[in-house]
Design a protein around this motif. Structure first.
Motif, PDB file in Angstrom:
ATOM      1  N   GLU A  20     -63.459 -40.313 -39.461  1.00 15.08           N
ATOM      2  CA  GLU A  20     -63.453 -40.914 -40.909  1.00 15.08           C
ATOM      3  C   GLU A  20     -65.594 -40.478 -40.965  1.00 15.08           C
ATOM      4  O   GLU A  20     -65.801 -41.097 -42.341  1.00 15.08           O
ATOM      5  CB  GLU A  20     -63.732 -42.270 -41.109  1.00 15.08           C
ATOM      6  CG  GLU A  20     -61.421 -42.364 -41.019  1.00 15.08           C
ATOM      7  CD  GLU A  20     -61.395 -43.602 -41.678  1.00 15.08           C
ATOM      8  OE1 GLU A  20     -61.064 -44.748 -42.444  1.00 15.08           O
ATOM      9  OE2 GLU A  20     -61.542 -44.644 -39.857  1.00 15.08           O
ATOM     10  N   LYS A  91     -66.967 -40.563 -44.374  1.00 18.72           N
ATOM     11  CA  LYS A  91     -66.941 -39.441 -45.994  1.00 18.72           C
ATOM     12  C   LYS A  91     -65.954 -39.989 -46.699  1.00 18.72           C
ATOM     13  O   LYS A  91     -65.828 -39.221 -47.777  1.00 18.72           O
ATOM     14  CB  LYS A  91     -65.790 -38.488 -44.954  1.00 18.72           C
ATOM     15  CG  LYS A  91     -66.412 -37.918 -43.450  1.00 18.72           C
ATOM     16  CD  LYS A  91     -65.101 -37.123 -42.113  1.00 18.72           C
ATOM     17  CE  LYS A  91     -66.054 -36.209 -41.499  1.00 18.72           C
ATOM     18  NZ  LYS A  91     -65.334 -35.593 -40.020  1.00 18.72           N
ATOM     19  N   SER A  92     -65.473 -41.357 -46.275  1.00 20.30           N
ATOM     20  CA  SER A  92     -64.958 -41.281 -47.766  1.00 20.30           C
ATOM     21  C   SER A  92     -66.026 -42.488 -48.527  1.00 20.30           C
ATOM     22  O   SER A  92     -65.581 -42.931 -50.007  1.00 20.30           O
ATOM     23  CB  SER A  92     -63.589 -42.981 -47.245  1.00 20.30           C
ATOM     24  OG  SER A  92     -63.977 -43.900 -46.867  1.00 20.30           O
ATOM     25  N   GLU A  94     -67.998 -44.783 -47.668  1.00 22.22           N
ATOM     26  CA  GLU A  94     -67.987 -46.589 -47.261  1.00 22.22           C
ATOM     27  C   GLU A  94     -69.537 -46.469 -46.355  1.00 22.22           C
ATOM     28  O   GLU A  94     -70.068 -45.717 -45.975  1.00 22.22           O
ATOM     29  CB  GLU A  94     -67.413 -47.353 -46.399  1.00 22.22           C
ATOM     30  CG  GLU A  94     -65.306 -46.766 -47.918  1.00 22.22           C
ATOM     31  CD  GLU A  94     -64.962 -47.866 -46.698  1.00 22.22           C
ATOM     32  OE1 GLU A  94     -64.708 -48.676 -45.965  1.00 22.22           O
ATOM     33  OE2 GLU A  94     -63.871 -46.629 -46.618  1.00 22.22           O
TER      34      GLU A  94
END
Length: 136
Positions: A20, A91-92, A94
């Motif tokens: 992530e 990657k999202s 956050e």
């Protein structure tokens, strides 16, 4: 005590997996070999580091988890954690500072062609090292 802190922290925010985040710094295979004492007798196996990401993206307050035959590498693995650095945003999208992350490490035969893993049992697309050190 450390396990209690980790469990409490995980209840506050979900654990990030290595897949992530973007690693902007990580140890070389040679650095890992030295820290883990693998120059002449490479162990085979895997372990997981659980670390909290600081504001600079570096790992701190790390915990080590491994099966019985790998526990002798705990001190070297915890030193190895200091070589990892992640981008400040996942990657999202956050913020990762203050979050806990899992970093699976797989030790392989020296020279064996095996890809690094973001999950210790699942391959990913990163390149491998000739030293047999495999990380995200």
């Amino acid at each position: 005590m450390a396990l209690g802190i980790l469990v409490w922290t995980l209840c506050q925010s979900p654990l990030l997996s290595a897949g992530e985040v973007e690693f902007i710094g990580k140890p070389s295979g040679d650095q890992a070999a030295v820290l883990l004492g693998r120059r002449h007798h490479p162990p085979l196996g895997k372990f997981i580091l659980f670390c909290q990401v600081n504001a600079a993206g570096r790992m701190e307050r790390c915990l080590f988890q491994a099966d019985g035959r790998m526990t002798e590498y705990e001190a070297g693995a915890l030193k190895l954690a200091g070589y990892f650095q992640v981008a400040p945003i996942s990657k999202s999208g956050e913020v990762v500072a203050g979050r806990w992350i899992t970093i699976p490490i797989r030790l392989t035969d020296v020279g064996e062609e095996i890809e690094p893993a973001t999950d210790p049992d699942q391959p990913s697309s990163s390149s491998s090292s000739s030293s047999g050190f495999v990380a995200p």
